[in-house]
Design an enzyme around this catalytic site. Structure first.
Site, short mmCIF file in Angstrom:
data_model
loop_
_atom_site.label_atom_id
_atom_site.label_comp_id
_atom_site.label_asym_id
_atom_site.label_seq_id
_atom_site.Cartn_x
_atom_site.Cartn_y
_atom_site.Cartn_z
N SER A 93 0.82 -1.21 0.00
CA SER A 93 0.00 0.00 0.00
C SER A 93 0.86 1.27 0.00
O SER A 93 1.66 1.45 -0.90
CB SER A 93 -0.96 -0.05 1.19
OG SER A 93 -1.98 0.91 1.07
N ASP A 194 -9.90 -4.98 -4.44
CA ASP A 194 -9.24 -4.20 -3.39
C ASP A 194 -10.15 -3.02 -3.07
O ASP A 194 -10.44 -2.21 -3.94
CB ASP A 194 -7.88 -3.73 -3.91
CG ASP A 194 -7.05 -2.99 -2.86
OD1 ASP A 194 -7.63 -2.35 -1.98
OD2 ASP A 194 -5.81 -3.05 -2.96
N HIS A 224 -7.26 -5.99 0.03
CA HIS A 224 -6.13 -5.07 0.08
C HIS A 224 -4.93 -5.60 0.87
O HIS A 224 -3.80 -5.57 0.39
CB HIS A 224 -6.58 -3.72 0.66
CG HIS A 224 -5.48 -2.70 0.67
ND1 HIS A 224 -4.87 -2.26 -0.49
CD2 HIS A 224 -4.86 -2.05 1.70
CE1 HIS A 224 -3.94 -1.37 -0.18
NE2 HIS A 224 -3.91 -1.22 1.15
#
Length: 259
Positions: A93, A194, A224
Site C-alpha cells: 500500500s 481491493d 487489500h
C-alpha cells in the site's frame, strides 16, 4: 505512548542479502510480520520498521507526515547497506510508494523491489477537500482490515487523521513524478478486489516506471491486505524466487543460512 502488542518493529540478522519491508498507512509491521519471518527463516537479513505515528493511537499520527515516514525507511536502508552486499525493498500500500521513492533515490543501492497493492493516489471527492477539511474535521473512517480471509485481522487504526491523509496525498503526487527514475527489476502483485486501492494505481505505476524487468501477478483470492490474506503464501514464495533470481547466492547451501 506504548506500541500496540503485535505492532512492534522486527529485525533479523541473516546473510549478506537484506530485505527492507515497508508497511502501509495507519497500519503497522504486524501486516507484514509473516512475510518478514518467512524471509528470515530462509537466511536473509530482514528489517521491518514501525513508521512514526503508527502502531500506537491515531492521535500520534496526526502529528506526523510523509517526511517522517520516508525518513524512517531511508534510515533503515542505510543501516542495511552497512552490512549487506545486496538489498531488496518490499512494500504494501503506502509502503509501496515508500519503496518506489527509495528505488528512485538510491538507484543501484536497491537491487530490486516488490510491491503489493501499492498506492499512487488518494481517490474520490474527499481528496480535493483534504487541504481545507483537515482544519475543521480531525478524522474520517479507517481503512484498515480489508481482508477476505475469515479470522484474519490487521492491526491498524480505526480512524484516519486528516492532517496525515493530506500529507499522504502530497506524497503520492511527489512519488508519481519520480516514477520514471525507477529502473530496478520490479515484481508487482495486486488484488482485482481491493476496497482501499483501485487497480488503476498499479496500472499507473507500471506505465510510468523505467524498469525493463517487470513481472505482474494478480491476487485473485485477496483484498487489500493481501499479505495476511488467502494469497499470502504466494506473495512470500514469489518474492523469495524474485530475490533468488537476482541474487543467485540466496537459497544455496551455506550462503545465507545465518542465525
Amino acid at each position: 505512548m506504548p506500541v500496540m502488542p503485535g505492532a512492534e518493529p522486527y529485525r533479523h540478522e541473516g546473510g549478506e542479502v537484506g530485505v527492507l519491508l515497508c508497511h502501509g498507512f495507519t497500519g503497522s509491521p504486524q501486516s507484514l510480520r509473516p512475510w518478514a519471518e518467512y524471509l528470515a527463516e530462509r537466511g536473509l537479513t530482514v528489517s521491518l520498521p514501525l513508521l512514526p505515528g503508527h502502531g500506537t493511537r491515531w492521535q500520534d499520527m496526526q502529528l506526523t507526515g510523509w517526511q517522517d515516514w520516508y525518513a524512517e525507511v531511508d534510515r533503515e536502508l542505510r543501516t542495511l547497506q552497512e552490512r549487506c552486499s545486496q538489498i531488496f525493498v518490499f512494500g504494501l500500500s503506502m509502503g509501496g510508494a515508500l519503496t518506489l521513492r527509495l528505488a528512485a533515490k538510491h538507484g543501484d543501492a536497491v537491487q530490486g523491489i516488490v510491491l503489493v497493492n501499492p498506492g499512487n493516489k488518494v481517490h474520490g471527492l474527499t481528496a480535493h477537500a483534504l487541504p481545507v477539511a483537515r482544519h475543521f474535521v480531525r478524522t474520517t473512517k479507517g481503512v484498515a482490515n480489508d481482508i477476505a480471509k475469515p479470522g484474519a485481522v490487521e492491526l491498524g487504526y480505526d480512524r484516519v487523521p486528516l492532517h496525515a491523509a493530506n500529507s499522504l496525498r502530497n506524497f503520492f503526487r511527489l512519488v508519481d513524478g519520480e516514477l520514471p527514475q525507477v529502473t530496478q527489476p520490479l515484481l508487482l502483485l495486486h488484488s482485482p478486489q481491493d476496497h482501499v486501492v483501485p487497480p488503476a494505481d498499479s496500472a499507473r505505476i507500471l506505465s510510468r516506471v523505467s524498469s525493463t524487468d517487470v513481472q505482474e501477478i494478480l491476487l485473485e483470492q485477496s483484498y487489500h491486505v493481501a499479505t495476511l490474506d488467502h494469497d499470502a503464501e504466494r506473495i512470500f514464495e514469489e518474492s523469495y524466487a524474485f530475490i533468488g533470481r537476482l541474487a543467485p547466492s540466496v537459497g544455496k547451501k551455506g550462503s545465507t543460512t545465518g542465525g
